[in-house]
Design a protein around this motif. Sequence first.
Motif, PDB file in Angstrom:
ATOM      1  N   TRP A 136     -12.283 -13.413   3.326  1.00  0.00           N
ATOM      2  CA  TRP A 136     -11.456 -12.641   2.409  1.00  0.00           C
ATOM      3  C   TRP A 136     -11.948 -11.208   2.363  1.00  0.00           C
ATOM      4  N   LEU A 143      -2.975  -2.248   2.334  1.00  0.00           N
ATOM      5  CA  LEU A 143      -2.128  -3.436   2.386  1.00  0.00           C
ATOM      6  C   LEU A 143      -1.551  -3.636   3.785  1.00  0.00           C
ATOM      7  N   LEU A 173      -4.210 -10.647   6.336  1.00  0.00           N
ATOM      8  CA  LEU A 173      -3.728 -10.936   4.981  1.00  0.00           C
ATOM      9  C   LEU A 173      -2.593 -11.955   5.056  1.00  0.00           C
ATOM     10  N   PRO A 174      -2.520 -12.865   4.089  1.00  0.00           N
ATOM     11  CA  PRO A 174      -1.413 -13.823   4.095  1.00  0.00           C
ATOM     12  C   PRO A 174      -0.069 -13.113   3.935  1.00  0.00           C
ATOM     13  N   HIS A 189       3.352 -12.008   2.462  1.00  0.00           N
ATOM     14  CA  HIS A 189       3.805 -11.703   1.101  1.00  0.00           C
ATOM     15  C   HIS A 189       2.674 -11.277   0.165  1.00  0.00           C
ATOM     16  N   THR A 190       1.571 -10.773   0.728  1.00  0.00           N
ATOM     17  CA  THR A 190       0.519 -10.211  -0.108  1.00  0.00           C
ATOM     18  C   THR A 190       1.043  -8.936  -0.744  1.00  0.00           C
ATOM     19  N   GLN A 191       0.752  -8.761  -2.038  1.00  0.00           N
ATOM     20  CA  GLN A 191       1.163  -7.581  -2.788  1.00  0.00           C
ATOM     21  C   GLN A 191      -0.080  -6.819  -3.229  1.00  0.00           C
ATOM     22  N   PHE A 237      -5.358  -7.029  -4.240  1.00  0.00           N
ATOM     23  CA  PHE A 237      -4.424  -7.854  -3.484  1.00  0.00           C
ATOM     24  C   PHE A 237      -4.049  -9.062  -4.325  1.00  0.00           C
ATOM     25  N   VAL A 238      -2.766  -9.391  -4.308  1.00  0.00           N
ATOM     26  CA  VAL A 238      -2.248 -10.564  -5.013  1.00  0.00           C
ATOM     27  C   VAL A 238      -1.556 -11.427  -3.972  1.00  0.00           C
ATOM     28  N   TYR A 239      -1.998 -12.676  -3.890  1.00  0.00           N
ATOM     29  CA  TYR A 239      -1.440 -13.615  -2.918  1.00  0.00           C
ATOM     30  C   TYR A 239      -0.427 -14.511  -3.606  1.00  0.00           C
ATOM     31  N   ARG A 240       0.627 -14.821  -2.915  1.00  0.00           N
ATOM     32  CA  ARG A 240       1.691 -15.641  -3.472  1.00  0.00           C
ATOM     33  C   ARG A 240       1.471 -17.099  -3.103  1.00  0.00           C
TER      34      ARG A 240
END
Length: 193
Positions: free
Chosen positions: A10, A23, A29-30, A32-34, A40-43
């Motif tokens: 990570w 970003l 990064l997975p 749809h990472t925001q 970072f925010v993962y969905r």
Amino acid sequence: MDVEDLFPDWPRPPYEGFTAEDLFRVPGLPAHTQLIDGSFVYRSRQSAFHTTTNCLLQNGLFRAAPDSLKVVREMVVVLGRRQAPEPDIAVIKAEARDLHADRYEGRDVVLTLETVSPDSEERDRCRKPQLYAEAGIPFFWRVEPGPDWRPVVHTYELDPEARAYVPTGVHRGRLKTTVPFDVDIDLTGIDRL
């Protein structure tokens, strides 16, 4: 066991947080990472309600949108150096649409729509609308499941003086509005999808 042992690959945030450019630069990064507030925010995986509702609304908006606007789904919208959320659906100015784009700028967005998920309730109800309003996006819609698992759409319009959204309606069964353009979507259509 430390989180580093569980997730050794990570990315570690810099002291001042990540930027919108990070970003698009950080490898692996997975999808749809925001980026929200420099983090970072993962969905998580989405429910059938979430996916089906977004399909219903995207199709309805696509049919109703004038030629001057385009409907996009799950595209990052850069709102500032440390803010790059990914609304479920966005309506953008047609001149901004680029089929090679991997993001859009907040100034090109007319409407953002968030379908609330269990993993993102606080973000979808509070933080993301606040960010969209501060960026000057004129309209925001929040979608929640009703007691019958049909979508309930809460519509908001930007108060430019306050840089905050004011509610304009709660739509059950049918989403009918004239802003940002004439829209009439049968929300019970989710039963047929």
